[in-house]
Design a protein around this motif. Structure first.
Motif, PDB file in Angstrom:
ATOM      1  N   ALA A   1      88.317  50.456  27.331  1.00 13.73           N
ATOM      2  CA  ALA A   1      88.916  51.774  27.485  1.00 13.73           C
ATOM      3  C   ALA A   1      90.145  51.547  28.350  1.00 13.73           C
ATOM      4  CB  ALA A   1      87.941  52.704  28.178  1.00 13.73           C
ATOM      5  N   ALA A   2      91.255  52.194  28.013  1.00 14.18           N
ATOM      6  CA  ALA A   2      92.461  51.936  28.801  1.00 14.18           C
ATOM      7  C   ALA A   2      93.287  53.210  28.933  1.00 14.18           C
ATOM      8  CB  ALA A   2      93.283  50.832  28.135  1.00 14.18           C
ATOM      9  N   GLY A   3      94.101  53.227  29.973  1.00 15.56           N
ATOM     10  CA  GLY A   3      95.003  54.354  30.198  1.00 15.56           C
ATOM     11  C   GLY A   3      96.380  54.017  29.636  1.00 15.56           C
TER      12      GLY A   3
ATOM     13  N   PHE B   1      90.901  54.434  39.871  1.00 17.01           N
ATOM     14  CA  PHE B   1      92.162  54.480  39.135  1.00 17.01           C
ATOM     15  C   PHE B   1      93.314  54.393  40.137  1.00 17.01           C
ATOM     16  CE2 PHE B   1      89.116  56.826  36.457  1.00 17.01           C
ATOM     17  CZ  PHE B   1      89.225  56.076  35.302  1.00 17.01           C
TER      18      PHE B   1
ATOM     19  N   VAL C   1      96.644  50.161  30.652  1.00 17.23           N
ATOM     20  CA  VAL C   1      95.939  49.493  31.752  1.00 17.23           C
ATOM     21  C   VAL C   1      94.443  49.744  31.598  1.00 17.23           C
ATOM     22  CG1 VAL C   1      96.522  51.474  33.258  1.00 17.23           C
ATOM     23  CG2 VAL C   1      95.642  49.370  34.275  1.00 17.23           C
ATOM     24  N   GLY C   2      93.678  48.680  31.725  1.00 16.44           N
ATOM     25  CA  GLY C   2      92.221  48.806  31.615  1.00 16.44           C
ATOM     26  C   GLY C   2      91.552  47.963  32.683  1.00 16.44           C
ATOM     27  N   MET C   3      90.221  47.917  32.607  1.00 17.76           N
ATOM     28  CA  MET C   3      89.463  47.190  33.640  1.00 17.76           C
ATOM     29  C   MET C   3      88.669  46.028  33.057  1.00 17.76           C
ATOM     30  SD  MET C   3      88.178  50.371  35.961  1.00 17.76           S
ATOM     31  CE  MET C   3      89.297  51.726  36.369  1.00 17.76           C
TER      32      MET C   3
ATOM     33  N   THR D   1      92.076  56.227  26.462  1.00 14.51           N
ATOM     34  CA  THR D   1      91.216  57.353  26.851  1.00 14.51           C
ATOM     35  C   THR D   1      91.944  58.396  27.696  1.00 14.51           C
ATOM     36  OG1 THR D   1      90.519  56.093  28.780  1.00 14.51           O
ATOM     37  CG2 THR D   1      89.128  55.944  26.820  1.00 14.51           C
ATOM     38  N   ASN D   2      93.078  58.036  28.251  1.00 16.30           N
ATOM     39  CA  ASN D   2      93.805  58.974  29.117  1.00 16.30           C
ATOM     40  C   ASN D   2      95.239  58.492  29.287  1.00 16.30           C
ATOM     41  OD1 ASN D   2      92.331  56.801  30.791  1.00 16.30           O
ATOM     42  ND2 ASN D   2      93.909  57.513  32.185  1.00 16.30           N
TER      43      ASN D   2
ATOM     44  N   VAL E   1      97.880  57.626  32.055  1.00 16.06           N
ATOM     45  CA  VAL E   1      97.769  57.268  33.460  1.00 16.06           C
ATOM     46  C   VAL E   1      98.552  58.256  34.334  1.00 16.06           C
ATOM     47  CG1 VAL E   1      98.446  55.504  35.131  1.00 16.06           C
ATOM     48  CG2 VAL E   1      97.317  54.850  33.015  1.00 16.06           C
TER      49      VAL E   1
ATOM     50  N   THR F   1      92.774  61.446  36.837  1.00 14.46           N
ATOM     51  CA  THR F   1      91.993  60.695  35.848  1.00 14.46           C
ATOM     52  C   THR F   1      90.570  60.577  36.372  1.00 14.46           C
ATOM     53  OG1 THR F   1      93.953  59.384  35.476  1.00 14.46           O
ATOM     54  CG2 THR F   1      91.905  58.518  34.569  1.00 14.46           C
TER      55      THR F   1
HETATM   56  N1  HPA Z   1      93.359  52.902  34.498  1.00  8.55           N
HETATM   57  C1  HPA Z   1      92.597  51.799  34.517  1.00  8.55           C
HETATM   58  N2  HPA Z   1      91.590  51.632  33.698  1.00  8.55           N
HETATM   59  C2  HPA Z   1      91.334  52.596  32.805  1.00  8.55           C
HETATM   60  C3  HPA Z   1      92.099  53.766  32.743  1.00  8.55           C
HETATM   61  C4  HPA Z   1      93.161  53.913  33.641  1.00  8.55           C
HETATM   62  O1  HPA Z   1      93.866  54.945  33.641  1.00  8.55           O
HETATM   63  N3  HPA Z   1      91.568  54.541  31.756  1.00  8.55           N
HETATM   64  C5  HPA Z   1      90.540  53.848  31.229  1.00  8.55           C
HETATM   65  N4  HPA Z   1      90.391  52.671  31.849  1.00  8.55           N
END
Ligand code: HPA
Length: 268
Positions: free
Chosen positions: A107-109, A180, A196-198, A221-222, A224, A234
């Motif tokens: 999942a990433a922003g 975040f 950006v993700g984790m 997913t969003n 940032v 977030t």
């Molecule tokens: N930042 C970092 N990791 C994420 C984000 C984010 O906005 N959304 C989903 N994973």
């Protein structure tokens, strides 16, 4: 030690009905794919001897073996805050049980206007930011049996070409989280990251020396939030919800392909 890898690989090989060709390592939002596997075989991490456990509460910690479009695969959710050596360990065990392809999702922003919520973004490159700070999944004991390090272009170009007709692509950067960031993300944007993700970076980094074909993508997913004064915030719950919607989009993608397969399984 090499024996530790083998012990786990042998345990798994004894228990599973079919040997997987393709592990899919997924971040939040993509777990629904597990429901699509036929003939599923589910293992809780806690029941697998020596399996690296997660310390993060509330995270799905299951390995699900099954069949997806005729290909045997195993789905695993890497919990948030999983230590990097654990990721490397599991990727190497997958190699030992005979898989040829690793699919990694997160999942990433989105860091740019062209990357919208609900998009699936093919990761064409990544910025290993944790590696810049000495946290690299390949540090520590390493035998030549797991390959030599050369991470110029870890992803498989043929698979990438297949997916490009369906998805946009971009560069992903990884932060460890679990929180975040705001101003930090302005920096990431300037450095050329699109999202950006984790996760995903350690999995990809560990897989390439092992000789696995690697394919990776982000569910956006969003957007940032980069300004601390912004009223928008977030949060993980919204990210999970948007992740579910993006996962449905992945489904739509299957249906636009021949054989109803996800892009990494589609013929050209
Ligand atoms: N930042 C970092 N990791 C994420 C984000 C984010 O906005 N959304 C989903 N994973």
């Amino acid at each position: 030690a090499y024996e530790d890898y083998w012990n786990m690989a042998e345990w798994l090989l004894c228990c599973i009905k079919y040997q997987p060709q393709e592990p899919v390592i997924c971040g939040s939002g993509f777990g629904g794919l597990a429901d699509k596997l036929t003939q599923p075989q589910v293992f809780d991490y806690s029941e697998i001897p020596s399996f690296p456990q997660s310390t993060a509460p509330g995270h799905a910690v299951r390995l699900v073996f099954g069949i997806l479009n005729g290909r045997v695969c195993v789905l695993m959710q890497v919990p948030c805050q999983y230590l990097l050596w654990k990721v490397t360990f599991l990727v190497r065990v997958f190699q030992l049980i005979g898989v040829d392809t690793l699919v990694v999702t997160n999942a990433a922003g989105g860091l740019r206007p062209r990357v919208e919520v609900g998009d699936i973004m093919l990761i064409c490159d990544h910025i290993n930011l944790t590696g810049f700070c000495g946290q690299n999944p390949l540090t520590g004991p390493h035998g030549e049996r797991f390959g030599v390090f050369a991470l110029c272009d870890p992803r498989d170009q043929t698979m990438r070409q297949k997916a490009l007709s369906a998805w946009k692509e971009g560069t992903c950067v990884m932060l460890t989280g679990p929180n975040f960031e705001t101003a930090g993300c302005r920096l990431l944007q300037k450095w050329g990251a699109d999202a950006v993700g984790m996760s995903t970076v350690p999995e990809v980094t560990a897989a390439q020396p092992c000789g696995l074909r690697v394919f990776s993508f982000s569910l956006i997913t969003n957007k940032v939030v980069m300004d601390h004064k912004s009223l928008e915030k977030t949060n993980h719950r919204e990210a999970l919800e948007a992740g579910k919607q993006a996962a449905q989009k992945l489904d739509a993608c299957h249906h636009s392909c021949h054989q109803h397969s996800p892009p990494w399984q589609c013929p050209l």
